[in-house]
Write an enzyme that holds these catalytic residues in place. Sequence first.
Site, PDB file in Angstrom:
ATOM      1  N   GLU A  86      14.545  17.867  64.448  1.00  0.00           N
ATOM      2  CA  GLU A  86      14.229  18.931  63.402  1.00  0.00           C
ATOM      3  C   GLU A  86      15.503  19.649  63.060  1.00  0.00           C
ATOM      4  OE1 GLU A  86       9.977  20.778  64.619  1.00  0.00           O
ATOM      5  OE2 GLU A  86      11.746  21.780  64.993  1.00  0.00           O
ATOM      6  N   LEU A  87      16.750  20.394  63.424  1.00  0.00           N
ATOM      7  CA  LEU A  87      17.526  20.940  63.269  1.00  0.00           C
ATOM      8  C   LEU A  87      18.598  20.061  62.584  1.00  0.00           C
ATOM      9  CD1 LEU A  87      19.159  23.508  63.588  1.00  0.00           C
ATOM     10  CD2 LEU A  87      20.363  22.430  65.395  1.00  0.00           C
TER      11      LEU A  87
END
Length: 1147
Positions: A86-87
């Site tokens: 996600e990051l």
Amino acid sequence: MASSSSSPSSRRYDVFPSFSGVDVRKTFLSHLIEALDRRSINTFMDHGIVRSCIIADALITAIREARISIVIFSENYASSTWCLNELVEIHKCYKKGEQMVIPVFYGVDPSHVRKQIGGFGDVFKKTCEDKPEDQKQRWVKALTDISNLAGEDLRNGPTEAFMVKKIANDVSNKLFPLPKGFGDFVGIEDHIKAIKSILCLESKEARIMVGIWGQSGIGKSTIGRALFSQLSSQFHHRAFITYKSTSGSDVSGMKLSWEKELLSEILGQKDIKIDHFGVVEQRLKHKKVLILLDDVDNLEFLKTLVGKAEWFGSGSRIIVITQDKQLLKAHEIDLVYEVELPSQGLALKMISQYAFGKDSPPDDFKELAFEVAELVGSLPLGLSVLGSSLKGRDKDEWVKMMPRLRNDSDDKIEETLRVGYDRLNKKNRELFKCIACFFNGFKVSNVKELLEDDVGLTMLADKSLIRITPDGDIEMHNLLEKLGREIDRAKSKGNPAKRQFLTNFEDIQEVVTEKTGTETVLGIRVPPTVLFSTRPLLVINEESFKGMRNLQYLEIGHWSEIGLWSEIGLWSKIDLPQGLVYLPLKLKLLKWNYCPLKSLPSTFKAEYLVNLIMKYSKLEKLWEGTLPLGSLKKMDLGCSNNLKEIPDLSLAINLEELNLSKCESLVTLPSSIQNAIKLRTLYCSGVLLIDLKSLEGMCNLEYLSVDWSSMEGTQGLIYLPRKLKRLWWDYCPVKRLPSNFKAEYLVELRMENSDLEKLWDGTQPLGSLKEMYLHGSKYLKEIPDLSLAINLERLYLFGCESLVTLPSSIQNATKLINLDMRDCKKLESFPTDLNLESLEYLNLTGCPNLRNFPAIKMGCSYFEILQDRNEIEVEDCFWNKNLPAGLDYLDCLMRCMPCEFRPEYLTFLDVSGCKHEKLWEGIQSLGSLKRMDLSESENLTEIPDLSKATNLKRLYLNGCKSLVTLPSTIGNLHRLVRLEMKECTGLELLPTDVNLSSLIILDLSGCSSLRTFPLISTRIECLYLENTAIEEVPCCIEDLTRLSVLLMYCCQRLKNISPNIFRLTSLMVADFTDCRGVIKALSDATVVATMEDHVSCVPLSENIEYTCERFWDELYERNSRSIFSYKDEDGDVYWVNWDLMMMLMLI
């Protein structure tokens, strides 16, 4: 924090949170989502999405469709490949400038995340096992870049709830920034922030009405429009409606028209039809709406459109902008934000933005810009109009335009301001003009008496046309004042004799000298101009006022009322070649300071006179006989040195204030003063002989000043009015006050240097008493019982040479702040077990007979005892636990402070000159301490542990000859600015493992045992090491990059000076005079003669006590043209020196 401006309307989500569910889902995150939801911020949630190693397409889409991502780094965040992927996706959006990112550090150190170290790093390394190298590098890059952005570290917040609110507000401000077009209105963000706080936008259930109130031209509508634009995206149904005044008799049709306009705007239906009242409530009852009504001046308009908050759905907000505060009260809108004038600094920024497009004007325009801001009284409308009109003009054009700006009103400004005036009724318009032309700055009470008006003033204040200060003064903005005077001037068609008010000197001179005044003239106010000219200020003929039969207000010479002007002959500024034979009979106010007349005209009857003020006059008497003074309320003849008598006051039954102070020729008061039964204030200091029996009828007298006055008769004082609040009688000749005097109303008793032996017998009801000044009363043997003086705050008894003790009843004065007993030569003891928790100042200087000082519980910020050290005993129980908040205790015989000493509230500790060997054992709580002075404590072998003195700024240890070193705990003094240890001859070394990050001045001069160059701060600016045993200036001196002054003269052991000293670009003065042992110094160096222009700042104390005469006086002589000083926010004084020469002095 990223500052992307990308926020396309197609975005589905406001916020995307990236988090470790096991750490924060049910705690911090749930609270944050709730806070965002209350602010109508749409947050993506991953309900129903199954987590795996591969990030779901739905999540990638959600990230890309969010305007802001909040990344919550927690202990287990790096354990999830899902979170890390996600990051990476968030990082991609951030790098493209498509998204703002806010990192939040929940229980982890940001540096650990950034560098992947510590516990966070261990978890991350474990996750990286068996992962492809390119994937690990993407994770590392994302972690490093995102954690480097400005964010929130929850470890630094007071509570988690506080941080949740802070983050939610930050997100809201970024999602809904101030709209473009309002940037020139400096300070608008602060207004909007304050109003949003009142609106309580996080509450989804409440329906709230808020008023925005202020004078015309102050920026209410601009603030309202900016606020509306910022909030609009949070409300699907919204409307901004400006009230327009309409004329006509069809009230019903007007109301229906208002409803149609609102509903059309809010529902987006232009052809909406309304044929009955109440449709607003019917159609909007279940809708969340934002309604802003601007420039409202009609209560029916409010009742029709927003009759009640319950007409609208939950979460609705109604904002009403008006100039009329009474209208808001009538509609029961209690939440009101008052838009106040900007400060001088903000006003200067505003004029600069409009004229130059930046926050501050160019240097050569500063004075002109400041004057323009003053001319418009900091009114934003005026700043905008004049600033824009001056934009692009050079300085010469500004200078040429200034006379017009000073004298004439701008049409656009006047048009806006006149709206408020035009909405007034006829009576209040006249009142507005009276204040603008004459009474601006007067006391409200005074204007009510003179104009016989009460309701009108309140009305003008509610409509923001005047302001009533907390002190009761009337203030009208200078542009409104100019408007009112312009209106009066316009009616006269250029003929000053037909104006109601004359305030311009040339106009007054023309009317008075030529005797052309008419019945139109109501007031004349002579301005304080041409004070120092050789010609008379004003020529008044004997019948100058004869044509002005309706003149009610005459004020001549309203300049400063100090005696200086009488010294330079101000009387000569008014020329009355034939005297004066006529004054208008309708005069209500006669104020003529420095009046040259010996008496007023015999034809003057004073029937309507309310205020007679003639200070510093040459009057010998006012008039003959008895005049009808039934309207008179104030008579002030103070400092009229020639006044020999005051008139018969038999008919002055409404007189409330009489001032005869310093009327040196006035021998006594007339017996008729007894008829002034409403007299509340009597000032007659210096009147030679007073028959105080005449006061017996003055049952309402509250303020009595009879300083320097003698008393008629030999029977002593037998009466004082019961309602006295203030009695001022310095140099009083009586031995005691009358036994029948009841002091229940007394607030202040001032009888300095009196002959009093005691005040009264017994206990008086002193519940109102706050201040008692009896100092210098050398015969006073005792002060009265203070059992009931529960509100006493100040007691001054210094110089009461006959006073032996204080009554034990003083312990009841729990609100006592100041107790000053200096030079009470016979004072022997204090009562025991005093509890004076409010005491801030106690001074017992010069009390040689005070032999014991028992336990006292107090909260001092200043405490001083200065008597012979051989004449005082101090027991170990000297201090109770709640010790002074500040302590100055000198010449004490104790070997250490009492064991119960608890200095947690101490701000200033001065025990200089004491015989302590140490102050206390262990660690004390010193969080409030800012200054400590232990100077000349020759027996002091160690200073206390200062670990907790984190706010200490100044530490003085001068002359502590038994000190050998300082503890390493001084490394905790991160705010220490100055350390002085002059003449600490036993000092051998300082800690080497500390860096005092704020230390600017270090003075070790005369520390003859000190051999090592001190390196305890890299921020040092001034270093004084003369007369020390230092042997070397080390090469690491180059680390002292801010060093400006280095004094090392007379260092006989100095052998080596590192050439690195030349790398110090800030160094201005280095003095090595008489360092005869130098063997390697600057032999191959080129002496630097001058340096580039720069500034050096050396902080001094408030009292300029650290002047360092040996250096600064010399510099001042050489550079006096370029030295000035200023104070910073802490009160520190700074000397600023330009173009100083660098001196390297060697013999």
